[in-house]
Design a protein around this motif. Structure first.
Motif, short mmCIF file in Angstrom:
data_model
loop_
_atom_site.label_atom_id
_atom_site.label_comp_id
_atom_site.label_asym_id
_atom_site.label_seq_id
_atom_site.Cartn_x
_atom_site.Cartn_y
_atom_site.Cartn_z
N THR A 27 -18.04 -18.28 -13.37
CA THR A 27 -19.48 -18.51 -13.28
C THR A 27 -20.29 -17.09 -13.41
N ASP A 28 -19.20 -16.05 -13.42
CA ASP A 28 -19.80 -14.65 -13.36
C ASP A 28 -20.27 -14.24 -14.71
N THR A 29 -21.41 -13.26 -14.73
CA THR A 29 -21.90 -12.89 -15.70
C THR A 29 -21.84 -11.28 -15.72
N LEU A 30 -22.29 -10.65 -16.70
CA LEU A 30 -22.25 -9.32 -16.83
C LEU A 30 -22.92 -8.45 -15.57
N THR A 31 -23.80 -9.33 -15.05
CA THR A 31 -24.75 -8.45 -13.97
C THR A 31 -24.79 -9.45 -12.56
N SER A 32 -23.90 -10.61 -12.52
CA SER A 32 -23.96 -11.59 -11.26
C SER A 32 -22.61 -11.89 -10.98
N GLY A 33 -22.54 -12.60 -9.86
CA GLY A 33 -21.32 -13.22 -9.46
C GLY A 33 -20.42 -12.23 -8.64
N LYS A 34 -19.08 -12.36 -8.41
CA LYS A 34 -17.89 -11.70 -7.90
C LYS A 34 -16.90 -11.50 -8.51
N THR A 35 -16.44 -10.15 -8.29
CA THR A 35 -15.29 -9.82 -9.06
C THR A 35 -14.66 -8.91 -8.16
N THR A 36 -13.27 -8.54 -8.60
CA THR A 36 -12.42 -7.77 -7.74
C THR A 36 -12.04 -6.47 -8.61
N ILE A 37 -11.79 -5.22 -8.22
CA ILE A 37 -11.21 -4.33 -8.74
C ILE A 37 -9.98 -3.66 -7.85
N ALA A 38 -8.96 -2.98 -8.36
CA ALA A 38 -8.11 -2.09 -7.57
C ALA A 38 -8.04 -0.80 -8.19
N ILE A 39 -8.03 0.43 -7.10
CA ILE A 39 -8.06 1.62 -7.39
C ILE A 39 -7.15 2.34 -6.64
N LEU A 78 -2.09 -8.18 -13.30
CA LEU A 78 -1.20 -9.44 -14.06
C LEU A 78 -1.26 -10.53 -13.68
N ASP A 79 -1.31 -10.73 -12.09
CA ASP A 79 -1.39 -12.10 -11.49
C ASP A 79 -3.10 -12.55 -11.34
N ASP A 80 -3.90 -11.94 -11.61
CA ASP A 80 -5.31 -12.01 -11.54
C ASP A 80 -5.86 -12.08 -10.08
N SER A 81 -5.33 -11.10 -9.61
CA SER A 81 -5.85 -10.99 -8.19
C SER A 81 -6.99 -9.92 -8.48
N CYS A 82 -7.17 -9.43 -9.28
CA CYS A 82 -8.25 -8.23 -9.73
C CYS A 82 -8.62 -8.37 -11.26
N LYS A 83 -9.70 -7.98 -11.57
CA LYS A 83 -10.03 -8.08 -13.08
C LYS A 83 -9.92 -6.71 -13.65
N VAL A 84 -10.26 -5.71 -12.78
CA VAL A 84 -10.26 -4.08 -13.55
C VAL A 84 -9.29 -3.40 -12.37
N ILE A 85 -8.60 -2.35 -12.91
CA ILE A 85 -7.96 -1.38 -12.30
C ILE A 85 -8.21 -0.13 -12.75
N VAL A 86 -7.98 0.83 -11.85
CA VAL A 86 -8.42 2.36 -12.27
C VAL A 86 -6.96 3.00 -12.27
N THR A 267 -11.83 -10.64 -21.20
CA THR A 267 -12.04 -10.37 -22.59
C THR A 267 -13.58 -11.17 -22.81
N ARG A 268 -13.94 -11.54 -21.80
CA ARG A 268 -15.52 -12.44 -21.88
C ARG A 268 -16.47 -11.24 -21.06
N MET A 269 -17.91 -11.70 -21.42
CA MET A 269 -18.73 -11.06 -20.88
C MET A 269 -19.00 -11.21 -19.39
N GLY A 270 -17.93 -10.98 -18.51
CA GLY A 270 -17.80 -11.33 -17.00
C GLY A 270 -18.36 -9.86 -16.26
N LEU A 271 -18.51 -10.13 -15.16
CA LEU A 271 -18.60 -9.13 -14.22
C LEU A 271 -17.71 -7.73 -14.23
N GLY A 272 -16.62 -8.23 -14.38
CA GLY A 272 -15.71 -6.99 -14.74
C GLY A 272 -15.94 -6.13 -15.85
N THR A 273 -16.32 -6.71 -16.80
CA THR A 273 -16.77 -6.17 -17.97
C THR A 273 -18.08 -5.38 -17.68
N GLY A 274 -18.83 -5.89 -17.35
CA GLY A 274 -20.11 -5.53 -16.93
C GLY A 274 -20.25 -4.16 -16.13
#
Length: 309
Positions: A27-39, A78-86, A267-274
């Motif tokens: 349900t997330d979009t480029l500017t809304s919802g929740k996502t997780t990143i790893a750094i 890989l296991d989808d615990s986050c959408k973006v890593i640094v 690969t879609r227009m989700g919050l990680g991509t935003g």
């Protein structure tokens, strides 16, 4: 008749369950919802700023951050615990094949250059270090300060944040080509602990992310800078030494420069991509990088002001 009734009842229950089933779609979009990143911990200050500005601009967005080493972050991706890593490197061929085998096609984006800084105790009056001498210290060919022309016969201690960090891997893989570090080198638990240790031990030098001592957004970074010396790194043959300031990273004068990537599994227009788009935007994330002491990829060098001593 009874059997027909049972069949019809079973079908009714089945279709009712299907109609009531909640489809778990993003349900997330480029500017809304929740996502997780790893750094990596090296980028704590930077991503605190990125997240704060992004969430202020997009009140319906929430970015959760995992602080993990490189190996842990790739596993989380890989296991989808986050959408973006640094990461300070691109995925290897084997890693890409593993992701692709699970129908995951990560996109890698270079967004910044930063540096590994070498710090010393404030009582250490020598403010420079030769690259080749530093290599010899790390592999045990130089072990005492008097071998560098100092009066002290004490052992040189080299302190890292931890043996799985981006800082450690840069030194081991890029500077030493995979050679093992010797017993005079050891790890603590964080960049902060490296700075604290070096500030209290005059025979120690530390390896930290430059962002921990050059980030103008962070009062903590400014306070750390008062506790230690930042060493100039160069070559005795030229007599030129440079500190990990933005200007010297931008013109490649500083020796210990590394690339910083965003690896996005969406690969879609989700919050990680935003969030990735925000970081790479020249009017947003890339401007934040300039004040954080890193060098942005999408701004011209002429836009970066020198901040040197």
């Amino acid at each position: 008749m009874k059997s027909i009734f049972c069949i019809l009842a079973s079908l009714l229950i089945f279709f009712t369950a299907c109609n009531n089933k909640v489809i778990d779609e993003p349900t997330d979009t480029l500017t809304s919802g929740k996502t997780t990143i790893a750094i990596d911990e090296s980028y704590t200050f930077l991503f605190e700023t990125f997240t704060r500005v992004f969430e202020d601009t997009n009140p319906e967005a929430k970015i959760n951050t995992l602080v993990q080493n490189e190996k842990e972050a790739i596993k989380s991706l890989l296991d989808d615990s986050c959408k973006v890593i640094v990461s300070n490197r691109e995925l290897s061929k084997n890693e890409i094949e593993l992701f692709n085998s699970k129908n995951i096609y990560p996109k890698t984006t270079l967004f910044a250059y930063d540096a590994v800084a070498i710090i010393s105790n404030t009582e250490n009056k020598d403010s420079t270090l030769d690259v080749e001498d530093f290599k010899k210290i790390l592999i045990g060919k130089i072990t005492k300060w008097n071998e560098l022309g100092k009066s002290s016969d004490k052992d040189i201690l080299v302190i890292f944040d931890n043996p799985n960090s981006a800082n450690f891997h840069y030194i081991k893989d890029s500077l030493l080509n995979g050679a093992d570090l010797q017993k005079n080198c050891f790890g603590v638990n964080s960049n902060k602990e490296v700075i604290e240790y070096v500030s209290k031990n005059k025979n120690a030098i530390g390896v930290v992310s430059a962002g921990w001592i050059t980030d103008d957004y962070s009062n903590i970074s400014k306070a750390f800078l008062k506790k230690i010396n930042v060493m100039g790194i160069g070559h005795k043959s030229s007599g030129l030494y440079y500190k990990p300031y933005q200007y010297y990273i931008a013109d490649n004068s500083y020796p210990f420069i590394r690339r910083v990537f965003l690896i996005n599994r969406q690969t879609r227009m989700g919050l990680g991509t935003g969030f990735v788009n925000f970081i790479c935007n020249i009017d947003k994330g890339q401007l934040i990088l300039t004040k954080a002491g890193l060098v942005p990829v999408y701004l011209k060098v002429r836009d970066i002001k020198a901040n040197v001593e």
